[in-house]
Design an enzyme around this catalytic site. Structure first.
Site, short mmCIF file in Angstrom:
data_model
loop_
_atom_site.label_atom_id
_atom_site.label_comp_id
_atom_site.label_asym_id
_atom_site.label_seq_id
_atom_site.Cartn_x
_atom_site.Cartn_y
_atom_site.Cartn_z
CB ALA A 1 -5.69 -2.19 3.25
NE ARG B 1 -1.00 -2.69 2.45
CZ ARG B 1 -0.12 -3.68 2.57
NH1 ARG B 1 0.15 -4.48 1.55
NH2 ARG B 1 0.52 -3.89 3.71
CB CYS C 1 -0.35 2.42 11.45
SG CYS C 1 0.78 1.33 10.55
CB CYS D 1 -4.44 -3.13 6.75
SG CYS D 1 -3.32 -1.99 5.92
#
Length: 227
Positions: free
Chosen positions: A87, A49, A194, A84
């Site tokens: 994402a 990503r 995160c 995530c």
């Protein structure tokens, strides 16, 4: 109980941490069958990503994530979840690929922050979350504002170090320093957004209020599975 499908591997250790958090969220379990059934697609080969969203040079992760969602649906899951934050830029792709509900970690986190009475959220997150604005709509809808670091590349270096397997005693103090920068800017609540940084929450300033988005997702997984 319902089975939850996990789109994992971003990164691998963060996915394992989610599984541990879901396990810990069932303290009243007396036997194996009391725990939450999950099918975990641990796929560390999902295209980066960071390369796709920050550097603009990487392969698009969307087709891989869509394929993972479809495979999990075929396996018989009743809902999908993805540990995530970045994402979630591809959440619409995942939702379009499967008929099963998607437990959106960003919406769940924003709900929790609003319920806590937080207002100015200090973002401990990949720069990609800022560049893509994934939290903009969930926060705006709930009257929350974001505070970001003057140079979030420093935080990206911490994230990269965690992915590379550097021990917490090397990366945690830097996260603590950056968290204090956000508090000094006026943040009334820190958000660990995160899942690599979820591995370092013990290093957050002890006097600060903070939320880990991974905790919000784990709680929702347990609630959905038991519903």
């Amino acid at each position: 109980m319902k089975t939850i499908g996990i789109l994992g591997g971003m990164g691998p250790e963060a996915t394992i941490l989610l599984m541990q958090k879901v396990f810990d969220a069932v303290p009243d379990a007396r036997d194996d069958a009391d725990h939450i059934p999950m099918i975990v697609y641990q796929n560390p080969q999902v295209p980066s990503r960071i390369k796709a969203l920050i550097e603009g040079t990487g392969e698009d992760p969307a087709p891989v994530l869509a394929h993972m969602a479809q495979d999990l649906e075929k396996a018989g899951v009743s809902a999908l979840a993805m540990p995530c934050n970045t994402a979630h830029h591809y959440a619409p792709v995942i939702e379009a690929a499967s008929s099963q509900p998607f437990l959106n970690m960003l919406d769940l986190t924003a709900d929790h922050l609003a319920e806590c009475g937080a207002e100015r959220i200090g973002m401990l997150a990949s720069p990609a979350t800022r560049l893509t604005g994934v939290f903009d709509a969930p926060f705006s809808e709930r009257g929350l504002s974001q505070l970001t670091l003057p140079d979030d590349d420093e935080l990206l270096q911490v994230i990269r170090a965690v992915k590379a397997g550097k021990p917490a005693e090397e990366t945690g103090p830097e996260l603590s320093r950056l968290a204090q920068v956000l508090l000094d800017q006026g943040a009334d609540h820190l958000l660990v957004a995160c899942t690599e940084l979820s591995l370092l929450t013990s290093y957050l300033p002890s006097s600060s209020a903070w939320t880990d988005s991974l905790d919000c997702l784990a709680s929702a997984i347990v609630s959905f599975a038991r519903s």
